[in-house]
Design a protein around this motif. Structure first.
Motif, PDB file in Angstrom:
ATOM      1  N   GLN A  26       0.838  -1.199   0.000  1.00 34.75           N
ATOM      2  CA  GLN A  26       0.000   0.000   0.000  1.00 34.75           C
ATOM      3  C   GLN A  26       0.871   1.247   0.000  1.00 34.75           C
ATOM      4  OE1 GLN A  26      -3.157   0.054   2.903  1.00 34.75           O
ATOM      5  NE2 GLN A  26      -3.495   2.246   2.676  1.00 34.75           N
ATOM      6  N   VAL A  27       0.469   2.235  -0.800  1.00 35.81           N
ATOM      7  CA  VAL A  27       1.155   3.519  -0.818  1.00 35.81           C
ATOM      8  C   VAL A  27       0.714   4.288   0.419  1.00 35.81           C
ATOM      9  CG1 VAL A  27       1.552   5.654  -2.097  1.00 35.81           C
ATOM     10  CG2 VAL A  27       1.209   3.510  -3.330  1.00 35.81           C
ATOM     11  N   SER A  28       1.664   4.655   1.254  1.00 40.58           N
ATOM     12  CA  SER A  28       1.372   5.238   2.563  1.00 40.58           C
ATOM     13  C   SER A  28       0.433   6.435   2.470  1.00 40.58           C
ATOM     14  CB  SER A  28       2.686   5.664   3.230  1.00 40.58           C
ATOM     15  OG  SER A  28       2.446   6.280   4.463  1.00 40.58           O
ATOM     16  N   ALA A  29      -0.562   6.452   3.373  1.00 40.61           N
ATOM     17  CA  ALA A  29      -1.492   7.578   3.551  1.00 40.61           C
ATOM     18  C   ALA A  29      -2.226   7.956   2.278  1.00 40.61           C
ATOM     19  CB  ALA A  29      -0.759   8.791   4.113  1.00 40.61           C
ATOM     20  N   ASN A  30      -2.539   6.968   1.438  1.00 39.87           N
ATOM     21  CA  ASN A  30      -3.281   7.270   0.222  1.00 39.87           C
ATOM     22  C   ASN A  30      -4.503   6.373   0.093  1.00 39.87           C
ATOM     23  OD1 ASN A  30      -2.154   9.415  -1.729  1.00 39.87           O
ATOM     24  ND2 ASN A  30      -0.344   8.419  -0.855  1.00 39.87           N
ATOM     25  N   SER A  31      -5.558   6.813   0.750  1.00 39.43           N
ATOM     26  CA  SER A  31      -6.862   6.161   0.645  1.00 39.43           C
ATOM     27  C   SER A  31      -7.864   7.206   0.178  1.00 39.43           C
ATOM     28  CB  SER A  31      -7.285   5.581   1.995  1.00 39.43           C
ATOM     29  OG  SER A  31      -7.355   6.609   2.966  1.00 39.43           O
ATOM     30  N   TYR A  32      -9.004   6.757  -0.299  1.00 40.44           N
ATOM     31  CA  TYR A  32     -10.011   7.709  -0.771  1.00 40.44           C
ATOM     32  C   TYR A  32     -11.407   7.149  -0.534  1.00 40.44           C
ATOM     33  CZ  TYR A  32     -12.345  11.284  -3.465  1.00 40.44           C
ATOM     34  OH  TYR A  32     -13.147  12.332  -3.817  1.00 40.44           O
ATOM     35  N   ARG A  33     -12.308   8.048  -0.146  1.00 37.53           N
ATOM     36  CA  ARG A  33     -13.705   7.688   0.068  1.00 37.53           C
ATOM     37  C   ARG A  33     -14.580   8.522  -0.861  1.00 37.53           C
ATOM     38  NH1 ARG A  33     -16.109   6.893   5.969  1.00 37.53           N
ATOM     39  NH2 ARG A  33     -14.920   4.996   5.613  1.00 37.53           N
ATOM     40  N   ILE A  34     -15.310   7.856  -1.749  1.00 41.08           N
ATOM     41  CA  ILE A  34     -16.226   8.549  -2.662  1.00 41.08           C
ATOM     42  C   ILE A  34     -17.414   9.061  -1.854  1.00 41.08           C
ATOM     43  CG2 ILE A  34     -17.735   8.279  -4.661  1.00 41.08           C
ATOM     44  CD1 ILE A  34     -15.782   6.137  -5.666  1.00 41.08           C
ATOM     45  N   SER A  35     -17.760  10.312  -2.079  1.00 43.97           N
ATOM     46  CA  SER A  35     -18.767  10.932  -1.222  1.00 43.97           C
ATOM     47  C   SER A  35     -20.108  11.179  -1.899  1.00 43.97           C
ATOM     48  CB  SER A  35     -18.234  12.265  -0.689  1.00 43.97           C
ATOM     49  OG  SER A  35     -17.897  13.141  -1.758  1.00 43.97           O
ATOM     50  N   GLU A  36     -20.163  11.159  -3.237  1.00 47.43           N
ATOM     51  CA  GLU A  36     -21.412  11.495  -3.901  1.00 47.43           C
ATOM     52  C   GLU A  36     -21.759  10.485  -4.989  1.00 47.43           C
ATOM     53  OE1 GLU A  36     -22.382  15.547  -4.773  1.00 47.43           O
ATOM     54  OE2 GLU A  36     -20.586  16.266  -3.740  1.00 47.43           O
ATOM     55  N   ASN A  37     -23.043  10.301  -5.203  1.00 47.14           N
ATOM     56  CA  ASN A  37     -23.554   9.397  -6.218  1.00 47.14           C
ATOM     57  C   ASN A  37     -23.331   9.964  -7.614  1.00 47.14           C
ATOM     58  OD1 ASN A  37     -25.178   7.265  -7.384  1.00 47.14           O
ATOM     59  ND2 ASN A  37     -26.896   8.713  -7.455  1.00 47.14           N
ATOM     60  N   LYS A  38     -22.694   9.166  -8.490  1.00 48.70           N
ATOM     61  CA  LYS A  38     -22.512   9.493  -9.904  1.00 48.70           C
ATOM     62  C   LYS A  38     -21.841  10.841 -10.135  1.00 48.70           C
ATOM     63  CE  LYS A  38     -26.484   6.599 -11.000  1.00 48.70           C
ATOM     64  NZ  LYS A  38     -27.895   6.553 -11.429  1.00 48.70           N
ATOM     65  N   VAL A  39     -20.766  11.055  -9.398  1.00 43.99           N
ATOM     66  CA  VAL A  39     -19.905  12.222  -9.605  1.00 43.99           C
ATOM     67  C   VAL A  39     -18.472  11.727  -9.710  1.00 43.99           C
ATOM     68  CG1 VAL A  39     -19.016  14.379  -8.639  1.00 43.99           C
ATOM     69  CG2 VAL A  39     -21.436  13.807  -8.367  1.00 43.99           C
ATOM     70  N   MET A  40     -17.762  12.095 -10.761  1.00 47.10           N
ATOM     71  CA  MET A  40     -16.359  11.719 -10.894  1.00 47.10           C
ATOM     72  C   MET A  40     -15.525  12.620  -9.989  1.00 47.10           C
ATOM     73  SD  MET A  40     -16.315   9.116 -12.823  1.00 47.10           S
ATOM     74  CE  MET A  40     -14.576   8.915 -13.221  1.00 47.10           C
ATOM     75  N   GLU A  41     -14.824  12.011  -9.035  1.00 47.89           N
ATOM     76  CA  GLU A  41     -14.063  12.765  -8.056  1.00 47.89           C
ATOM     77  C   GLU A  41     -12.566  12.547  -8.264  1.00 47.89           C
ATOM     78  OE1 GLU A  41     -15.508  11.799  -4.168  1.00 47.89           O
ATOM     79  OE2 GLU A  41     -17.610  12.081  -4.724  1.00 47.89           O
ATOM     80  N   ARG A  42     -11.782  13.587  -7.993  1.00 44.36           N
ATOM     81  CA  ARG A  42     -10.330  13.496  -8.145  1.00 44.36           C
ATOM     82  C   ARG A  42      -9.756  12.753  -6.944  1.00 44.36           C
ATOM     83  NH1 ARG A  42     -11.648  18.725 -10.069  1.00 44.36           N
ATOM     84  NH2 ARG A  42     -11.174  18.958 -12.274  1.00 44.36           N
ATOM     85  N   ALA A  43      -9.778  11.446  -7.030  1.00 47.78           N
ATOM     86  CA  ALA A  43      -9.432  10.597  -5.889  1.00 47.78           C
ATOM     87  C   ALA A  43      -7.945  10.652  -5.560  1.00 47.78           C
ATOM     88  CB  ALA A  43      -9.862   9.163  -6.160  1.00 47.78           C
ATOM     89  N   PHE A  44      -7.111  10.509  -6.577  1.00 48.69           N
ATOM     90  CA  PHE A  44      -5.661  10.521  -6.367  1.00 48.69           C
ATOM     91  C   PHE A  44      -5.063  11.565  -7.295  1.00 48.69           C
ATOM     92  CE2 PHE A  44      -7.133   6.171  -5.479  1.00 48.69           C
ATOM     93  CZ  PHE A  44      -6.795   6.108  -4.137  1.00 48.69           C
ATOM     94  N   ARG A  45      -4.325  12.504  -6.709  1.00 48.37           N
ATOM     95  CA  ARG A  45      -3.779  13.608  -7.495  1.00 48.37           C
ATOM     96  C   ARG A  45      -2.269  13.679  -7.317  1.00 48.37           C
ATOM     97  NH1 ARG A  45      -7.513  18.536  -5.628  1.00 48.37           N
ATOM     98  NH2 ARG A  45      -7.452  17.410  -3.674  1.00 48.37           N
ATOM     99  N   SER A  46      -1.548  13.283  -8.351  1.00 53.45           N
ATOM    100  CA  SER A  46      -0.079  13.348  -8.366  1.00 53.45           C
ATOM    101  C   SER A  46       0.517  12.720  -7.114  1.00 53.45           C
ATOM    102  CB  SER A  46       0.387  14.802  -8.510  1.00 53.45           C
ATOM    103  OG  SER A  46      -0.077  15.351  -9.719  1.00 53.45           O
ATOM    104  N   VAL A  47       0.021  11.525  -6.770  1.00 51.28           N
ATOM    105  CA  VAL A  47       0.538  10.803  -5.609  1.00 51.28           C
ATOM    106  C   VAL A  47       1.949  10.287  -5.931  1.00 51.28           C
ATOM    107  CG1 VAL A  47       0.231   8.782  -4.121  1.00 51.28           C
ATOM    108  CG2 VAL A  47      -1.762  10.122  -4.869  1.00 51.28           C
ATOM    109  N   ALA A  48       2.918  10.641  -5.105  1.00 49.54           N
ATOM    110  CA  ALA A  48       4.299  10.199  -5.324  1.00 49.54           C
ATOM    111  C   ALA A  48       4.426   8.723  -4.954  1.00 49.54           C
ATOM    112  CB  ALA A  48       5.251  11.038  -4.490  1.00 49.54           C
ATOM    113  N   LEU A  49       4.879   7.911  -5.903  1.00 48.38           N
ATOM    114  CA  LEU A  49       5.081   6.491  -5.650  1.00 48.38           C
ATOM    115  C   LEU A  49       6.497   6.261  -5.125  1.00 48.38           C
ATOM    116  CD1 LEU A  49       3.341   4.897  -8.768  1.00 48.38           C
ATOM    117  CD2 LEU A  49       2.370   5.496  -6.541  1.00 48.38           C
TER     118      LEU A  49
END
Length: 548
Positions: free
Chosen positions: A163-186
């Motif tokens: 797992q990439v440290s501290a990189n989780s995401y929770r979708i909050s709205e129905n049928k909305v494309m959300e920017r879940a991961f943004r330029s996460v450093a691997l």
């Protein structure tokens, strides 16, 4: 010898000037676009199959990269278009609530009787040979019965994932494309790899609606698009220059940022308490500036982060563009409890405006549906008697959205150049964001705040702020001029007649300072202070009169 050194120096400058800059490049992109409304799935659009994967649409190493999805954690599932001819109801929106695609269509993977929800995930294969500093971005979405929580992991063999440290995401709205991961450093080992697997794994077993995925095992869908792997070419020279962060140069700023997703409140992040207030994070007068919050209007309440990893039902906040704020949507917020109910809630800033005039105020406000909607702006010079700022009213209109409530709102002239100014955002009525009455939910709801700025213009010249005659004569002034040498003249008067004069030639610095002009008692006499450029020019810079 000096000539040789100079020549070598010039050569080094030339070499530096002609070194190519290593800017970040696209290694593999997945920007899927429906070509015609009759295309039902990506198999049609891109002439492929779910097992073969969907080829990258761009990037330096696009030919080797592909994306696949699994609903049941075992078999690969095809990606379908959420909206096409004859299908309605699954149109998607972008984070700013504009329509996604031409007709609301995005790539989705759905459950069925043959593919029930069971550890679903999205997987990308890429080759990063020749690239380092690898980053990953992706947009995610889903229907109410689709997966809600995801974590990001990687593998070099497609078997063992980390797992990439501290990189989780929770979708909050129905049928909305959300920017879940943004330029996460691997991690560094993702660089220059002949095989790199990126997996967006569903976790927690909950759907976006808050129900268990197992409640509807063959219903709902997830969505993915605009995934990107980026990196810098190895050995290409210096990295892309970045603009330095602009430091707030006004009076005071409160830009709260959580450093770890495990921090539950600002007390943890900033090592303080609600009663002490939260210290300003920037500004010329930041050292004494504090922000306070109150739920009941009588006692101070601590600000908590609206999202933490430990929460089962977090309050994820978005900005006005629809992007999650902070770490996973965590915003500074106060909420009532069984012992501290909503009363007359407010947020208040205490700040010194010494050396500044033309004071302005800005702040972002938000809240949950059961939180207060309507605020007004007030000011005070004593923290007790408050006056409304004319026309400074704001109504929060959207649930869990930080909105620009006050933007460079001018404050009255009397708050300029004051040692203490209190600026308060207090509710103007008893209405919630949902339109109900606040007292109907006395122990529920939330109010959020961030990005508070007190601006102003530096007062030019030298301003006398205080003359203290308690023990001799002390003069406090702010120097915003170019003067470095002045003379302070203290003239004593009794019955309007001049009795004594003291002259103190001194060197001064910029900013606020206090100087002892005389240690002698004034004996109840009136004192007039003059500050001259020098005794030679006798040009006055500032003056002040203190009655006995």
């Amino acid at each position: 010898m000096k000539k040789i050194v100079l020549v070598l120096f010039m050569i080094s400058l030339m070499l530096t000037a002609f070194t190519a800059a290593a800017y970040a490049e696209d290694v593999a992109l997945f920007d899927f676009v429906q070509n015609a409304t009759y295309e039902a799935d990506l198999n049609d659009t891109y002439a492929t199959t779910a097992d073969a994967g969907y080829a990258a649409t761009g990037g330096a190493r696009a030919s080797e990269a592909y994306l696949r999805v699994s609903v049941n954690g075992t078999d690969w599932r095809k990606l379908e278009w959420s909206a096409y001819d004859g299908l309605t109801g699954d149109e998607y929106q972008n984070p700013d609530m504009t329509q996604a695609g031409a007709n609301g269509e995005v790539p989705i993977f759905d459950a069925s009787s043959n593919h029930v929800w069971n550890n679903p995930y999205i997987e990308i294969f890429a080759v990063t040979t020749g690239y380092e500093n690898i980053t990953f971005s992706a947009m995610l979405g889903g229907s109410n019965k689709g997966p809600r929580d995801y974590v990001l992991s990687y593998s070099l063999d497609g078997v063992t994932y980390t797992q990439v440290s501290a990189n989780s995401y929770r979708i909050s709205e129905n049928k909305v494309m959300e920017r879940a991961f943004r330029s996460v450093a691997l991690p560094a080992e993702a660089a220059n790899a002949s095989a790199l697997y990126i997996r967006i794994q569903s976790v927690s077993g909950y759907a976006i609606s808050g129900e268990l995925l197992s409640t509807y095992p063959s219903s709902g869908h997830g969505a993915v698009n605009h995934a990107a792997l980026c990196g810098t070419a190895i050995g290409a020279g210096a990295t892309e220059p970045t603009e330095p962060a602009e430091e707030w140069s006004g009076v005071a700023a409160f830009e709260f940022e959580r450093t770890l997703s495990t921090e539950e409140s600002l007390n943890d992040t900033y090592n303080t308490t609600a009663d002490e207030g939260y210290a300003a994070t920037g500004g010329e007068n930041a050292s004494s500036a504090r922000l306070f919050a109150s739920v009941d209007g009588e006692t101070y309440r601590k600000l908590e982060w609206s999202y933490t990893d430990a929460m089962t039902d977090p309050n994820q906040y978005k900005d006005e563009n629809g992007d999650l704020v902070g770490i996973n949507g965590g915003a500074p917020a106060m909420d009532p409890s069984q012992t501290v109910a909503w009363g007359t809630p407010f947020f208040m800033v205490k700040v010194s405006t010494l050396g500044y005039e033309d004071i302005t105020f800005s702040a972002l406000l938000g809240g949950s549906k059961k939180g207060p909607a309507n605020y007004k702006l007030q000011y005070s010079l004593d923290g007790v008697n408050f006056t409304d700022v004319a026309g400074a009213l704001y109504s929060i209109t959207t649930n869990k959205r930080l909105q620009s409530a006050f933007s460079n709102t001018p404050l009255p002239d009397e708050v300029a150049n004051q040692e203490n100014v209190y600026i308060r955002m207090i509710i103007s009525d008893n209405i919630t964001i949902a339109g109900a009455v606040l007292s109907s939910y006395p122990n529920s709801g939330q109010a959020a705040i961030n990005n508070v700025y007190i601006g102003g213009s530096k007062i030019s010249g030298l301003i006398i702020e205080e003359v203290d005659v308690t023990n001799g004569i002390s003069v406090t002034f702010s120097n915003n001029s170019e003067e470095s040498n002045v003379s302070i003249i203290a003239a004593l008067y009794e019955n309007d007649a001049l009795t004594d004069v003291t002259v103190l030639p001194i060197e001064i610095t910029s900013g606020r300072q206090t100087h002892l002009v005389s240690s002698d008692s004034t004996d109840g006499k009136s004192v007039k202070i003059l500050i001259w450029k020098s005794m030679d020019t006798m040009m006055p810079i500032a003056q002040s009169f203190t009655d006995k």
